[in-house]
Design a protein around this motif. Structure first.
Motif, short mmCIF file in Angstrom:
data_model
loop_
_atom_site.label_atom_id
_atom_site.label_comp_id
_atom_site.label_asym_id
_atom_site.label_seq_id
_atom_site.Cartn_x
_atom_site.Cartn_y
_atom_site.Cartn_z
N ASP A 341 34.91 60.06 -1.89
CA ASP A 341 34.68 61.28 -2.88
C ASP A 341 35.95 62.42 -2.64
N ASN A 342 37.24 61.65 -2.83
CA ASN A 342 38.21 62.44 -2.90
C ASN A 342 38.41 63.52 -1.78
N THR A 343 38.11 63.32 -0.90
CA THR A 343 38.28 64.19 0.57
C THR A 343 39.28 63.64 1.41
N ALA A 344 39.84 64.19 2.50
CA ALA A 344 40.62 63.90 3.44
C ALA A 344 39.90 63.17 4.52
N LYS A 345 40.37 61.95 5.03
CA LYS A 345 39.60 61.48 6.18
C LYS A 345 40.79 61.16 7.11
N LEU A 346 40.53 61.50 8.39
CA LEU A 346 41.59 61.19 9.43
C LEU A 346 41.36 59.81 10.29
N VAL A 347 42.42 59.06 10.07
CA VAL A 347 41.85 57.77 10.61
C VAL A 347 43.19 57.53 11.58
N THR A 348 42.78 56.96 12.93
CA THR A 348 43.76 56.67 13.94
C THR A 348 44.26 55.33 13.67
N VAL A 349 45.72 55.24 13.77
CA VAL A 349 46.22 53.88 13.66
C VAL A 349 47.13 53.57 14.99
N GLN A 350 47.62 52.38 14.88
CA GLN A 350 48.46 51.88 15.83
C GLN A 350 49.85 51.36 15.26
N VAL A 351 50.86 51.91 15.69
CA VAL A 351 52.22 51.52 15.00
C VAL A 351 52.88 50.46 15.84
N ARG A 352 52.88 49.30 15.17
CA ARG A 352 53.50 47.91 15.56
C ARG A 352 55.04 48.03 15.62
N GLN A 353 55.66 48.34 14.40
CA GLN A 353 57.10 48.52 14.32
C GLN A 353 57.44 49.51 13.34
N THR A 354 58.56 50.07 13.53
CA THR A 354 59.20 51.10 12.53
C THR A 354 60.26 50.28 11.89
N LEU A 355 60.43 50.49 10.71
CA LEU A 355 61.66 49.77 9.74
C LEU A 355 62.09 50.93 8.69
N GLY A 356 63.24 51.36 9.15
CA GLY A 356 63.62 52.50 8.28
C GLY A 356 62.57 53.60 8.17
N GLU A 357 62.54 53.69 6.95
CA GLU A 357 61.30 54.97 6.40
C GLU A 357 59.85 54.39 6.42
N GLN A 358 59.64 53.05 6.83
CA GLN A 358 58.61 52.37 6.71
C GLN A 358 57.98 51.94 8.13
N ALA A 359 56.70 51.85 8.28
CA ALA A 359 56.13 51.65 9.65
C ALA A 359 55.15 50.50 9.43
N VAL A 360 54.90 49.43 10.30
CA VAL A 360 53.98 48.46 10.26
C VAL A 360 52.91 49.17 11.07
N VAL A 361 51.61 49.27 10.78
CA VAL A 361 50.55 49.76 11.44
C VAL A 361 49.43 48.84 11.61
N ASP A 362 48.37 49.14 12.34
CA ASP A 362 47.26 48.39 12.74
C ASP A 362 46.12 49.79 12.21
N GLY A 363 45.09 49.32 11.63
CA GLY A 363 43.79 50.25 11.48
C GLY A 363 43.65 50.60 9.89
N LEU A 364 44.51 50.12 9.11
CA LEU A 364 44.35 50.39 7.73
C LEU A 364 44.16 49.12 7.06
N GLU A 365 43.63 49.28 5.87
CA GLU A 365 43.53 47.99 4.79
C GLU A 365 44.48 48.39 3.50
N ALA A 366 44.73 47.33 3.07
CA ALA A 366 45.53 47.15 1.93
C ALA A 366 44.87 47.71 0.54
N GLY A 367 45.38 48.77 -0.13
CA GLY A 367 44.78 49.37 -1.37
C GLY A 367 44.25 50.83 -1.08
N GLN A 368 44.27 51.28 0.45
CA GLN A 368 43.90 52.56 0.69
C GLN A 368 44.83 53.23 0.30
N GLN A 369 44.88 54.54 -0.09
CA GLN A 369 45.64 55.82 -0.29
C GLN A 369 46.01 56.75 0.90
N VAL A 370 47.00 56.65 1.31
CA VAL A 370 47.28 57.43 2.47
C VAL A 370 48.36 58.96 1.94
#
Length: 413
Positions: A341-370
């Motif tokens: 519904d185009n509202t903000a939703k707070l989701v908890t994630v687990q950071v597996r690896q940081t790579l420069g300005e990117q991060a590999v996380v668990d808890g999200l699905e491909a295609g979601q907008q952050v």
């Protein structure tokens, strides 16, 4: 005297009229008082719904992500030789130019060899003389054998002839060794390239005096430039990952120039060749060497570079920009996701690896907008107005980063 009926009726009519006027007045006052409150209620209802917040978003992507470590390194030649004279003489010819590429065995310098050649001829003459003497001793020994067999001379005469022959043979061998030594000394008057590589600056000219001195200035330096190596250090905390990766086979490495015209050029591919056998206890680091093809001579000994070593690859990893991650407490990490519904939703994630300005996380699905930009003003349930965020990947040019962010944001308005 009692009033008459008409008078009473007229009095009653006056009372009713007064009551009607009073009621109208109260109704008018009530309407007047109610009008402002009703007018104010409409804005109050509008203020209860907050306006949408403008935020920058990117899409969560799923990809194979290489896990790498980066370190500062120095380019070093695989082989580097300082050429010095092995004889005291003068330079007769300089057959190499500054910066020239040479092959192994190529003649570079000639020295004045007249004295050494004379010594060689003398040694050869001595050898010829002693060989002639040896031949005579061999003949004498054979005659002594024949005479002893006929009992014309004693056995001691044969022994003497044999001893003289053996002495003559030893003298000939000594002369042969002297000839070889003279040949070696004469060969020092020609200086050839011991390896293939690039010549540095030549420090002598025809007529210069050279001496067989280890502390003397070298005539020239030759360095092998292709292939070439890079020496760098990594923290000892990475030693386990590095050794595990090397056990799996050839470990790929990339060289990234950090200065000069080569900055921004494509990285040069190579492989790790050796991990040192000890950790430097003073710095807590360990030395590593990698080897690279350098046919184009894009890397030069002594050059400062960045080295990236790929340790492993995370398959189908979920990747988001680090800028989207919110720190909550000491360990909890979360991101704002755009709800249906185009509202903000707070989701908890687990950071597996940081790579420069990117991060590999668990808890999200491909295609979601952050949410990347503007998350500091959000609360769960806040209405959102979306726009594509520009996120620059580590090492990527700004133009390509903008294009990648636009592509990642998909249909975000």
């Amino acid at each position: 005297m009692r009033p008459t009926l008409p008078l009473r009726l007229s009095g009653l009519l006056i009372v009713l009229v007064a009551l009607g006027l009073a009621g109208c007045g109260r109704k008018s006052d009530a309407d007047a008082n109610a009008a402002p409150s009703g007018a104010a209620s409409a804005p109050g209802k509008a203020a209860s719904a907050p306006p949408p917040q403008m935020v920058g978003v990117v899409k969560v992507v799923q990809a194979d992500v290489p896990v790498s470590l980066e370190a500062s390194g120095t380019v070093t030649a695989l082989q580097s030789v300082d050429l010095r004279a092995q004889t005291t003489s003068t330079v007769a010819q300089v057959l190499v130019k500054d910066g020239q590429d040479v092959k192994q065995g190529q003649l570079l310098f000639r020295f004045d060899d007249r004295a050494d050649r004379a010594s060689l001829e003398k040694a050869r003459a001595q050898l010829a003389r002693d060989r002639a003497a040896q031949a005579d001793l061999e003949r004498q020994f054979k005659r002594a054998q024949e005479l002893v067999a006929q009992n014309f001379v004693s056995r001691s005469a044969l022994d003497t002839a044999q001893a003289n022959l053996e002495a003559g043979q030893a003298l000939v061998r000594s002369d042969e060794a002297a000839v070889q030594a003279a040949q070696v000394t004469t060969s020092y008057n020609e200086l050839r390239a011991p390896i293939s590589g690039r010549v540095g600056i030549v420090s002598v000219f025809p007529g210069s005096l050279v001496q067989a001195n280890a502390t003397a200035l070298p005539l020239v330096n030759i360095a092998q430039l292709d292939p070439i190596s890079i020496a760098f250090t990594v923290p000892e905390s990475q030693l386990g990952h590095l050794l595990a990766a090397t056990r799996g086979g050839a470990l790929e490495a990339e060289a990234l120039p950090v200065s000069g015209a080569a900055r921004g050029a494509a990285p040069v591919k190579g492989r790790v060749t050796v991990v040192d056998n000890l950790v430097d206890s003073t710095t807590g680091t360990i030395k590593v060497k990698a080897e690279f093809d350098n046919k184009a001579h894009t890397m030069w000994p002594g050059q400062y570079v960045r080295v990236r070593v790929t340790l492993r690859t995370l398959k189908d990893a979920t990747v988001v920009p680090q800028a989207a991650i919110i720190m909550r407490g000491t360990t909890e990490r979360s991101v704002y996701v755009v709800a249906p519904d185009n509202t903000a939703k707070l989701v908890t994630v687990q950071v597996r690896q940081t790579l420069g300005e990117q991060a590999v996380v668990d808890g999200l699905e491909a295609g979601q907008q952050v949410v990347v930009d503007g998350k500091q003003n959000l609360r769960p349930g806040t209405p959102l107005r979306l726009q594509a965020a520009v996120v620059r990947a580590a090492g990527a040019p700004a133009s390509s980063a903008a294009a990648a962010s636009a592509a990642a944001s998909g249909n975000a308005p």
